[in-house]
Design a protein around this motif. Structure first.
Motif, short mmCIF file in Angstrom:
data_model
loop_
_atom_site.label_atom_id
_atom_site.label_comp_id
_atom_site.label_asym_id
_atom_site.label_seq_id
_atom_site.Cartn_x
_atom_site.Cartn_y
_atom_site.Cartn_z
N THR A 115 -2.20 8.12 15.11
CA THR A 115 -0.83 8.55 14.79
C THR A 115 0.19 7.69 15.53
O THR A 115 1.18 7.24 14.94
N TYR A 128 4.74 7.35 1.48
CA TYR A 128 3.39 7.37 0.95
C TYR A 128 2.52 6.28 1.58
O TYR A 128 1.32 6.49 1.79
N ASN A 170 2.75 5.11 4.74
CA ASN A 170 2.37 5.49 6.10
C ASN A 170 1.44 6.70 6.13
O ASN A 170 0.50 6.74 6.93
N SER A 171 1.68 7.67 5.26
CA SER A 171 0.77 8.82 5.24
C SER A 171 -0.62 8.39 4.78
O SER A 171 -1.63 8.82 5.32
N GLY A 172 -0.68 7.50 3.77
CA GLY A 172 -1.96 7.00 3.31
C GLY A 172 -2.68 6.17 4.36
O GLY A 172 -3.91 6.27 4.51
N VAL A 203 -2.36 6.42 7.72
CA VAL A 203 -2.88 7.31 8.75
C VAL A 203 -4.11 8.05 8.25
O VAL A 203 -5.14 8.12 8.94
N TYR A 204 -4.03 8.58 7.06
CA TYR A 204 -5.14 9.36 6.49
C TYR A 204 -6.39 8.50 6.36
O TYR A 204 -7.51 8.93 6.68
N ALA A 239 -6.73 15.16 11.05
CA ALA A 239 -6.33 14.08 10.14
C ALA A 239 -5.13 14.47 9.29
O ALA A 239 -4.21 13.67 9.09
N ALA A 267 -1.46 12.58 9.31
CA ALA A 267 -0.88 11.89 8.16
C ALA A 267 0.54 12.36 7.90
O ALA A 267 1.42 11.56 7.54
N ALA A 316 4.26 10.28 8.22
CA ALA A 316 5.07 10.08 7.02
C ALA A 316 6.48 10.64 7.15
O ALA A 316 7.42 10.09 6.57
N VAL A 340 2.55 15.40 -0.17
CA VAL A 340 1.53 14.90 0.76
C VAL A 340 0.62 16.04 1.20
O VAL A 340 -0.60 15.88 1.31
N CYS A 397 -3.49 16.27 0.80
CA CYS A 397 -4.39 16.60 1.91
C CYS A 397 -5.27 17.80 1.56
O CYS A 397 -6.48 17.79 1.82
#
Length: 373
Positions: A101, A284, A286-288, A290-291, A304, A308, A312, A351, A355
């Motif tokens: 993160t 999208y 940054n969340s993707g 991290v995930y 996780a 994410a 984001a 998001v 998840c």
């Protein structure tokens, strides 16, 4: 793997066979609608009452607009009360999720947003917005990306069955890092990508007024209330009472900002749509990222998912305040940060939905909390 029913709100997998699906409150669920209504109302007020609006705009001390500063304090202080910084002491118990993160929040997110802002506003969109607005919008989205999410991430974590204690650790560590790196990141990225000069002393005022003071006040007030009333009273009675105050302050802030920007906004609805494009891409991406990294490093789903979401979303209250302090409430930079508020809720809910649908990709276990101090 949980499913998401057809609804305007994502539902999460139950923790038991008869558990109720988790939902936002009615007010939070339609926050984007209230934001849009405040935009409309603010423009109407700015057009109908230019004299009083100008008087409010001129109420400044050291470049800080006082009416907006008071409202933003009312937004930020309840959020800081939620953060238990004692949880940072337990960070070493499960470091992988936190490290992922932090890597994305501070070494990827601001720089990727600077690149996207430079590409879209200074090159692709410049025929429609002009070079001056291009610089302002680039500065605004950089400020937005340099302020990671704080309190709202507790809502997103709740909706995805995230580990609440570990989410608390992530938020606390991000807040502490923000004290040291927010100002220099904004200073150098805004100057480099937009060409606008950022007075470091004014930026430092923003950090002190909108991070240091409410953070210190929140820590001290939280400690006092825990000693006087206990944790259950604080978290189940007092904080829920403050939530409407924080949301109302946010909406009043938006009314003021759009009243200040009424003349600029009348013919700029296209600009609002264009500003949203790089913000959406950044969320999208940054969340993707991290995930995906959480999956690569075999981090449990309960860590996780909120990771994410933290990577984001944005601390838009701080971003709005900083843009106003640096460039003025009628500036394009302030407008760009407000567009971030407009898209925040529906985008983050999407998001959350992703998840919830993909939790089967990750290891499932009892929450492996970092612990609570």
């Amino acid at each position: 793997m949980s499913t998401v029913e057809d609804s305007s709100l994502p539902q999460v997998g139950s923790t038991g066979p008869n558990a109720e699906p988790k939902r936002l409150s009615l007010f939070d669920r339609y926050l984007t609608v209230w934001v849009a209504l405040c935009m409309f109302e603010g423009v109407l007020i700015g057009k109908a009452m230019p004299g009083p609006v100008a008087a409010l705009r001129e109420m400044e001390i050291s470049h800080i607009n006082l009416p907006i500063a008071v409202l933003i304090w009312l937004m930020i202080f309840p959020m800081m009360l939620k953060v238990d910084f004692g949880s940072v002491l337990n960070v070493g118990k499960n470091p992988k999720g936190l490290l992922v993160t932090l890597f994305v929040n501070w070494l990827v997110k601001p720089f990727s947003m600077a690149l996207l802002g430079w590409l879209f506003f200074k090159h692709l969109f410049v025929p429609w917005i002009g070079p001056e607005d291009a610089d302002q919008y680039t500065a605004g989205v950089i400020i937005l990306a340099a302020a990671p999410c704080t309190a709202m991430v507790f809502v997103w974590s709740y909706l995805t069955d995230g580990d609440p204690a570990y989410t608390l650790v992530q938020v606390a560590v991000n807040d502490l890092i923000m004290l040291a790196v927010f100002a220099p990141i904004v200073k150098y990225l805004v100057s480099g990508a937009s060409g606008l000069e950022v007075p470091f002393d004014v930026l430092l005022y923003s950090v002190i007024v909108f991070i240091v003071i409410p953070l210190a006040a929140g820590v001290l007030t939280r400690r006092w209330l825990l000693q006087a009333k206990g944790r259950d009273w604080l978290e189940q009675e007092f904080l829920p009472r403050l939530h409407p105050v924080a949301i109302s302050a946010l909406l009043l802030t938006l009314v003021l900002i759009f009243a200040f920007q009424a003349d600029n906004l009348t013919g700029r609805l296209l600009h609002v749509g264009l500003i949203a494009i790089p913000i959406l891409i950044q969320v999208y991406f940054n969340s993707g990222l991290v995930y995906g990294l959480m999956k690569l490093f075999k981090v449990d789903y309960a860590i996780a998912a909120p990771g994410a979401l933290i990577g984001a979303s944005n601390f838009f209250e701080l971003a709005v305040a900083t843009a106003i302090t640096l460039f003025g409430p009628e500036s394009g930079a302030a407008l760009a940060t407000v567009v971030g508020v407009l898209v925040e809720v529906p985008v983050m809910l999407s998001v959350c939905s992703v998840c919830n649908r993909t939790r089967g990709w990750f290891a499932q276990s009892v929450h492996v909390s970092a612990g609570r101090a």
